[in-house]
Design an enzyme around this catalytic site. Structure first.
Site, PDB file in Angstrom:
ATOM      1  N   VAL A 279     -24.534 -19.184 -12.061  1.00  0.00           N
ATOM      2  CA  VAL A 279     -23.436 -18.377 -12.240  1.00  0.00           C
ATOM      3  C   VAL A 279     -22.135 -19.074 -11.471  1.00  0.00           C
ATOM      4  O   VAL A 279     -21.140 -18.927 -12.403  1.00  0.00           O
ATOM      5  CB  VAL A 279     -23.806 -16.980 -11.857  1.00  0.00           C
ATOM      6  CG1 VAL A 279     -22.727 -16.019 -12.305  1.00  0.00           C
ATOM      7  CG2 VAL A 279     -24.851 -16.491 -12.840  1.00  0.00           C
ATOM      8  N   ALA A 280     -22.325 -19.417 -10.369  1.00  0.00           N
ATOM      9  CA  ALA A 280     -21.261 -19.524  -9.615  1.00  0.00           C
ATOM     10  C   ALA A 280     -20.626 -20.998 -10.031  1.00  0.00           C
ATOM     11  O   ALA A 280     -19.579 -21.028 -10.222  1.00  0.00           O
ATOM     12  CB  ALA A 280     -21.517 -19.864  -8.259  1.00  0.00           C
ATOM     13  N   GLU A 284     -17.070 -18.809 -16.013  1.00  0.00           N
ATOM     14  CA  GLU A 284     -17.382 -18.092 -17.283  1.00  0.00           C
ATOM     15  C   GLU A 284     -16.145 -17.094 -17.423  1.00  0.00           C
ATOM     16  O   GLU A 284     -15.514 -16.883 -18.650  1.00  0.00           O
ATOM     17  CB  GLU A 284     -18.468 -17.354 -17.396  1.00  0.00           C
ATOM     18  CG  GLU A 284     -18.676 -16.142 -16.352  1.00  0.00           C
ATOM     19  CD  GLU A 284     -19.358 -17.019 -15.108  1.00  0.00           C
ATOM     20  OE1 GLU A 284     -20.414 -17.436 -15.410  1.00  0.00           O
ATOM     21  OE2 GLU A 284     -18.890 -16.897 -13.835  1.00  0.00           O
ATOM     22  N   ASP A 326      20.348 -25.459 -35.491  1.00  0.00           N
ATOM     23  CA  ASP A 326      21.438 -25.058 -36.513  1.00  0.00           C
ATOM     24  C   ASP A 326      22.691 -25.063 -35.385  1.00  0.00           C
ATOM     25  O   ASP A 326      22.658 -24.304 -34.328  1.00  0.00           O
ATOM     26  CB  ASP A 326      21.426 -23.843 -36.913  1.00  0.00           C
ATOM     27  CG  ASP A 326      20.389 -24.291 -38.330  1.00  0.00           C
ATOM     28  OD1 ASP A 326      20.188 -25.315 -38.648  1.00  0.00           O
ATOM     29  OD2 ASP A 326      19.655 -23.105 -38.372  1.00  0.00           O
ATOM     30  N   ASP A 633      17.024 -20.860 -41.007  1.00  0.00           N
ATOM     31  CA  ASP A 633      17.016 -19.570 -41.308  1.00  0.00           C
ATOM     32  C   ASP A 633      16.744 -19.188 -42.756  1.00  0.00           C
ATOM     33  O   ASP A 633      16.044 -18.182 -43.251  1.00  0.00           O
ATOM     34  CB  ASP A 633      18.376 -18.771 -40.869  1.00  0.00           C
ATOM     35  CG  ASP A 633      19.701 -19.697 -41.156  1.00  0.00           C
ATOM     36  OD1 ASP A 633      19.408 -20.433 -42.097  1.00  0.00           O
ATOM     37  OD2 ASP A 633      20.651 -19.254 -40.720  1.00  0.00           O
ATOM     38  N   ASP A 637      15.030 -24.087 -45.453  1.00  0.00           N
ATOM     39  CA  ASP A 637      14.501 -24.794 -44.331  1.00  0.00           C
ATOM     40  C   ASP A 637      13.233 -24.578 -43.858  1.00  0.00           C
ATOM     41  O   ASP A 637      12.578 -25.102 -43.039  1.00  0.00           O
ATOM     42  CB  ASP A 637      15.177 -23.650 -43.197  1.00  0.00           C
ATOM     43  CG  ASP A 637      16.793 -23.923 -42.886  1.00  0.00           C
ATOM     44  OD1 ASP A 637      17.403 -24.915 -43.520  1.00  0.00           O
ATOM     45  OD2 ASP A 637      17.285 -23.008 -42.640  1.00  0.00           O
ATOM     46  N   ASN A 699     -15.873 -22.959  -6.952  1.00  0.00           N
ATOM     47  CA  ASN A 699     -17.137 -23.100  -7.473  1.00  0.00           C
ATOM     48  C   ASN A 699     -17.417 -24.480  -7.018  1.00  0.00           C
ATOM     49  O   ASN A 699     -18.838 -24.415  -6.436  1.00  0.00           O
ATOM     50  CB  ASN A 699     -17.027 -23.406  -9.093  1.00  0.00           C
ATOM     51  CG  ASN A 699     -16.722 -22.100  -9.768  1.00  0.00           C
ATOM     52  OD1 ASN A 699     -16.638 -21.141  -9.023  1.00  0.00           O
ATOM     53  ND2 ASN A 699     -16.757 -22.141 -11.192  1.00  0.00           N
ATOM     54  N   THR A 730     -14.731 -11.301  -5.907  1.00  0.00           N
ATOM     55  CA  THR A 730     -13.552 -11.349  -5.298  1.00  0.00           C
ATOM     56  C   THR A 730     -12.614 -12.645  -5.799  1.00  0.00           C
ATOM     57  O   THR A 730     -11.595 -12.905  -5.389  1.00  0.00           O
ATOM     58  CB  THR A 730     -13.656 -11.746  -3.677  1.00  0.00           C
ATOM     59  OG1 THR A 730     -14.534 -12.971  -3.721  1.00  0.00           O
ATOM     60  CG2 THR A 730     -14.357 -10.597  -2.973  1.00  0.00           C
TER      61      THR A 730
END
Ligand code: ATP
Length: 890
Positions: A279-280, A284, A326, A633, A637, A699, A730
C-alpha cells in the site's frame, strides 16, 4: 401542432406572444414553471453512495480489506478495526476530492454554455439558453447555436447546419413561408429551426415552439449524450506509471517479506507488513490529487478570465511556443471611433469620443457643416445605412449593440446630424447581405423616398477599389482612372500608416423593380470615399508580448485588416523584432505549404488574411515542431481553432461555433489573458510534478527503511499500521497543498516544456530516488540509535522511527516547492502548506501521545530529548542534498 403549416403571424398568436415586445418577465417565469427548464436530461449520474463505494474498488484497497479479513479471522481485532478505520478515512477524503473536482468541472460546463438573444418586455437581452420558454422571440446569426425549437419569423440569407438531426452535412436554406406538404421529414421543415443546430450563414428571428425534452433534439437525446473524455496526457501517463509501480511494489514487497521470513520473523507479522508496504509503495492517492490540482487550477484560471473547455489544454498551455492572435479586439480595445474621413482628395477630421453623437467636423482646423459637402454627407449616410449595428442611450451614456466598426460609423453619422433612425424616414432597407471576413464587405439594397433604389456597399478599401468601375471625383462621377485609383490607394496608405482602420463606401443605382443577388449588388460600383477609425492597443498587451518572448513564446498577429494598419499597430506593441517580417494574404495564398513552412518562423504579422488562411498558418507552424495557440471568433475560424494545439475563442465576440471548437475561452477577449493562462498552465504542471516528487520520494523512503532492516536482520522498524497511517493520512494534505503552490519567480523565464517530456524529466527521477534513499536511511539510523540504547523497548524505537519518517517527509515537502533547492524560496510562502504540515504534525502527535490510540498504533510517548534526534535525523535528507547543491553552485 403543425407549426410549419401555419403562417409566422398565426404561430406567434397561437403562442400568445408577439414579435415587438416578446414575453413579459412574469409570463416567462410562469411558463418556465409549467414547461420546465429548456435542458436535455443528462444521462443518470452515479449517486453519492456509488461514488463513495467507488473509492474502495482500488486494487490496493481491496488488498487491504482482504488483510483486514485475515486479521479478523486470526483474532487480531484491533488491527482489523484500525485498518478499516484508516481505509474509511481514506475513502472519505477520496470521495470529497472527487466530488470537488467534479463540481468545479460541472461549473465550468455551465460557464461555457451558450447564451441566446431573447426579446423580453420589448428589449433584446442575452440569457442562458436553458431559460427559454415556448413563446419567447429569439434572434440568431451566423455562428450561433439555436437554443430551442423555433418557428421562423424572419430569415435573411439564413442557412443552418442540421447534421446532428438529419445527417445532412450541407446546411439547409431556411425561409418563413408556410408549408403544406403533408408529413414532411425534419430536413424539409425549412421554416423551423431546431435546438442544437448551427447557423452557418445569415441571420433570422423566430418564436420558440418547443423546449427541453420536447424538442426534436430531446427526442433523440439519448443518442447524442456526448461523452467527451476529460483526461489529460499526464493523467494517462500516470495511469501507465501506476501499473509499473504496482509491479515494482509487489516485487519489492515479496522481497522484503521473503527476507523477513528467512530472518525468522513471524508469518502473520510479515504478511501485514507486506500488505502495508504494498500500500505504501503504490501512490494510489496520486490520480485523485492530480484531478484536484487540475480542477483547482482551472478555477484559478476562471478568476483570471479564461475558461478551460477541454481539460488536456491545461497541460498543453505549458508547452505553447507560438501564440497566433487576432488583432481587433484581442490586441486592440475594439473601441472604434472615426477620426478622419476622406473623399475626392479632401480630408476631414472628426472629433468626439465613444459612441456619443457629440463632436464636429473640421477641415484644416476650421469647423465645417457636413451638409455643405455632398460627398461627406453621402459617406456618412451610406455608412449608417449599410450597417447592422444599433446605438442606444441608457442613462445618458451611448452604448452599442453590434460590431464596433459599424458603431463608429453610426456615431460619425450622428455627429453630422444624420442619426440612423432619422435616415430611416427617408430610406427603406429592402435587403441586407451581411459582412463576412472572407468577402471583407457588406451591402444593403435601399430605396429612397422617391422610389430610387441603390446598392450600398462598405468594406475593406482595397477590395472595394477592385469592385469599382467609377468614382465620385471633383464634383462628378468619373471612370476609375489609374490616376484616381492611385490617389485613393495613397490616401488609404497614408491613413493606415497612422494605425487607422479604414472602411471604404461605394454604391450603385439599381432599377426600381426586381431582385438582385449579392454578387451582382457588390460589383461595378461607384467609389465614394473612406472613413478611418482609431482602435487603440490594449494597454497591457505590449508587456504581455514581452513576457511571452522571455518565456520563449513567439507572438504572431493575424488580422483581416490592412497590412499598413497592422504593421503600425504591431510597431506600437513592439511585436516585430529585428529581422521579423509582415506577410499579406495575397502572398500567403501563393505560397505552397512547404514554402510557408520555411518562411513562417520570420513572419510576425499576417495581414489582410481570410479566416481560411489561418488553418494553413497553423499547419505550417506545427510542421516546424511548434505547439500553436490560435485565437478566433467567427464560424470560419473554427477549423483553425480545432487544428491548433490550443484553440482559443472569444467570450464576448466569439460565436458558439468558435467557442465549441475551442479548448479555451477568453472571457474578456484580451490577449494578456492568454499569457496569464499559459503561466497558470505551466504552474499547474509544475505543481503536479512537485507532489509526484514528494509522494514518490516518501514511498521510496518507506520501502527502503523496511528493506534495509530486513536485510540487516533487525526487527520491523515500523509497525504495519504506522505505515498505513503515514500513507493514507499524513501524506495526503501536504501533497494537496503543493498542488496549490504559487509559481516560482522564474517560471516565465523558462523555455516552453517539450510536449513529449516524461513525468520524470529534468532530473525528477534522481531527486525522488536520492531523497527517498536518504529519508529511508535517516529513519533507520534514528531507529537503530534508540534500539541499540534500549533493545528491550522495541515499541519506543519504532515510535522514534515513525516520527522521524513523518518529520523527514514534512521537511522534504518544502524542498519539493522548487526545482532548484529549498533555500531558493521562502518556506512560509504557501499558507496552505503550512496549514497542511501543521495538521499532519498534529495527526502524528495524536497517535503518539493520545493514550487510547497508543495500543492501536503500537506507539509510546516520545521523550523531549529524543525529539532532538528525530528532528536532527529528519532534516538530514533535505539539508544534506540541498546543501551539497549550494556548494556545487558556489
Ligand atoms: P482581426 O484583426 O480580428 O482579424 P479584423 O476586423 O481586422 O479583425 P475582419 O473582421 O476580417 O478583420 O475584417 C477585414 C476587413 O474588412 C477590415 O479591415 C475592414 O476593412 C473590413 N470590415 C470589417 N468589418 C466590417 C464591416 N462590418 N462591414 C464592412 N467591412 C468591414
Amino acid at each position: 401542432m403543425k407549426w410549419h403549416e401555419m403562417g409566422a403571424e398565426e404561430a406567434i398568436e397561437a403562442l400568445h406572444s408577439n414579435d415587438r415586445e416578446g414575453l413579459g418577465q412574469e409570463e416567462a417565469r410562469k411558463r418556465k414553471s409549467r414547461y420546465g427548464t429548456n435542458e436535455l436530461k443528462e444521462a443518470e449520474k452515479p449517486s453519492a453512495i456509488l461514488l463513495f463505494l467507488a473509492q474502495f474498488k482500488d486494487f490496493m484497497v481491496v488488498v487491504l480489506l482482504g488483510a483486514t479479513l485475515i486479521s479478523g479471522l486470526l483474532g487480531e481485532y484491533i488491527d482489523a478495526i484500525a485498518i478499516i478505520a484508516i481505509v474509511l478515512l481514506n475513502g472519505i477524503l477520496g470521495y470529497y476530492q472527487e466530488r470537488r473536482a467534479e463540481k468545479s468541472l460541472e461549473a465550468l460546463k455551465e460557464l461555457s454554455a451558450p447564451q441566446v438573444a431573447v426579446l423580453r418586455e420589448g428589449e433584446w437581452r442575452k440569457c442562458p439558453s436553458k431559460e427559454l420558454v415556448p413563446g419567447d422571440v429569439v434572434k440568431f446569426a451566423a455562428g450561433d447555436r439555436i437554443g430551442a425549437d423555433v418557428r421562423l419569423l424572419s430569415a435573411r440569407g439564413l442557412e443552418i447546419e442540421e447534421s446532428a438531426l438529419t445527417g445532412e452535412s450541407v446546411p439547409a436554406v431556411k425561409s418563413v413561408e408556410p408549408l403544406y406538404s403533408g408529413n414532411p421529414g425534419l430536413g424539409d421543415l425549412v421554416n423551423l429551426a431546431f435546438m442544437g443546430t448551427l447557423v452557418t450563414r445569415g441571420s433570422g428571428t423566430g418564436v420558440v415552439i418547443g423546449t427541453g425534452m420536447g424538442t426534436a433534439m430531446g427526442k433523440i437525446a439519448d443518442l447524442i449524450q456526448n461523452a467527451e473524455t476529460m483526461i489529460t496526457p499526464l493523467q494517462r501517463r500516470l495511469e501507465q506509471l501506476g501499473k509499473i509501480l504496482i509491479i515494482v511494489a509487489l516485487l519489492l514487497t515479496v522481497l522484503v517479506v521473503g527476507i523477513g521470513v528467512l530472518q525468522g520473523h513471524e508469518m502473520y507479522e510479515m504478511f501485514l507488513a507486506g500488505v502495508s508496504l504494498a500500500v505504501a509503495a503504490i501512490p494510489e492517492g496520486l490520480p485523485a490529487i492530480v484531478t484536484v490540482a487540475l480542477s483547482l487550477g482551472v478555477q484559478r484560471m476562471i478568476k483570471q478570465n479564461s475558461i478551460v473547455r477541454k481539460l488536456p489544454a491545461v497541460e498543453t498551455l505549458g508547452c505553447a511556443s507560438v501564440i497566433c492572435s487576432d488583432k481587433t479586439g484581442t490586441m486592440t480595445q475594439n473601441k472604434m471611433t472615426v477620426v478622419k474621413i476622406w473623399a475626392s482628395a479632401l480630408e476631414w477630421d472628426v472629433t468626439g469620443t465613444g459612441y456619443s453623437p457629440e463632436g464636429g467636423f473640421f477641415r484644416n482646423d476650421k469647423k465645417i457643416i457636413p451638409a455643405e459637402n455632398k460627398y461627406l454627407q453621402q459617406i456618412l449616410t451610406f455608412g449608417a445605412l449599410c450597417n447592422s449595428a444599433r446605438l442606444f442611450e441608457k442613462e445618458g451614456v451611448y452604448a452599442l449593440d453590434g460590431d464596433p466598426t459599424e458603431g463608429a460609423l453610426l456615431a460619425a453619422a450622428a455627429k453630422g446630424g444624420l442619426p440612423k433612425d432619422k435616415l430611416l424616414h427617408n430610406f427603406r432597407i429592402l435587403e441586407e447581405f451581411p459582412f463576412d471576413s472572407s468577402r471583407k464587405m457588406m451591402s444593403v439594397i435601399v430605396e429612397d423616398s422617391s422610389g430610387k433604389r441603390y446598392a450600398v456597399v462598405k468594406g475593406a478599401p482595397d477590395v472595394l477599389i477592385g469592385q469599382s468601375k467609377a468614382a465620385l471625383w471633383e464634383q462628378k462621377q468619373q471612370i476609375l482612372s489609374p490616376f484616381i485609383r492611385n490617389s485613393i490607394t495613397q490616401a488609404v496608405h497614408s491613413l493606415a500608416s497612422q494605425a487607422l482602420r479604414t472602411i471604404a463606401i461605394a454604391f450603385k443605382p439599381l432599377p426600381s423593380q426586381g431582385g438582385i443577388t449579392q454578387f451582382e449588388a457588390e460589383r461595378d460600383l461607384i467609389f465614394i470615399g473612406l472613413q478611418a477609425m482609431i482602435d487603440p492597443p490594449r494597454p497591457e498587451v505590449k508587456k504581455a508580448i514581452r513576457e511571452c518572448r522571455q518565456a520563449g513564446i513567439k507572438t504572431v498577429m493575424i488580422t483581416g485588416d490592412h497590412v499598413i494598419t497592422a504593421k503600425a499597430i504591431a510597431k506600437q506593441l513592439d511585436l516585430i523584432p529585428a529581422g521579423g517580417r509582415v506577410m499579406d494574404g495575397q502572398e500567403l495564398s501563393t505560397l505552397s505549404e512547404e514554402e510557408l513552412k520555411d518562411a513562417a518562423d520570420d513572419v510576425y504579422v499576417f495581414a489582410r488574411v481570410s479566416p481560411e488562411h489561418k488553418l494553413k498558418i497553423v499547419k505550417a507552424l506545427q510542421s516546424k515542431g511548434h505547439i500553436v495557440a490560435m485565437t478566433g471568433d467567427g464560424v470560419n475560424d473554427a477549423p483553425a481553432i480545432k487544428a491548433a494545439d490550443i484553440g482559443i475563442s472569444m467570450g464576448i465576440t466569439g460565436t458558439d461555433v468558435a467557442k465549441e471548437a475551442s479548448a479555451l475561452i477568453l472571457v474578456d477577449d484580451n490577449f494578456a489573458t492568454i499569457k496569464s493562462a499559459i503561466r497558470e498552465g505551466r504552474n499547474i504542471y509544475e505543481n503536479i510534478r512537485k507532489f509526484i516528487r514528494y509522494l514518490l520520494a516518501s514511498n521510496v523512503g518507506e520501502i527502503l527503511v523496511m528493506l534495509f532492516a530486513m536485510i540487516m536482520g533487525l526487527p520491523l522498524p515500523l509497525v504495519p499500521i504506522q505505515i498505513l497511517w503515514v500513507n493514507l493520512v499524513t501524506d495526503g494534505l501536504p501533497a494537496m497543498a503543493l498542488g496549490l503552490d504559487k509559481p516560482e519567480d522564474d517560471l516565465m523565464n523558462r523555455k516552453p516544456r517539450h510536449p513529449n517530456e516524461g513525468v520524470f524529466a529534468r532530473g525528477l527521477a534522481w531527486k525522488v530516488l536520492s531523497r527517498g534513499f536518504l529519508i529511508g536511511a535517516a529513519t533507520l539510523i534514528a531507529f537503530l540509535v534508540v534500539y541499540n540504547r534500549e533493545p528491550e523497548q522495541l515499541a519506543y524505537a519504532q515510535t522514534i522511527a515513525f516520527a522521524t519518517l513523518v518529520m523527514a517527509q514534512l521537511i522534504h515537502v518544502f524542498d519539493c516547492r522548487s526545482e532548484r533547492s529549498i533555500f531558493e524560496r521562502n518556506p512560509f510562502g504557501n499558507p496552505y502548506l503550512i496549514g497542511a504540515v501543521a495538521s499532519s504534525i498534529v495527526l502524528m502527535a495524536v497517535v503518539i501521545y493520545y493514550p487510547p490510540l497508543q495500543p492501536i498504533f503500537h506507539t509510546v510517548a516520545i521523550e523531549l530529548r529524543d525529539w532532538l534526534l528525530v528532528l536532527g535525523m529528519a532534516s538530514i535528507p533535505t539539508f544534506l542534498l540541498a546543501g551539497s547543491l549550494l556548494t556545487r553552485k558556489s
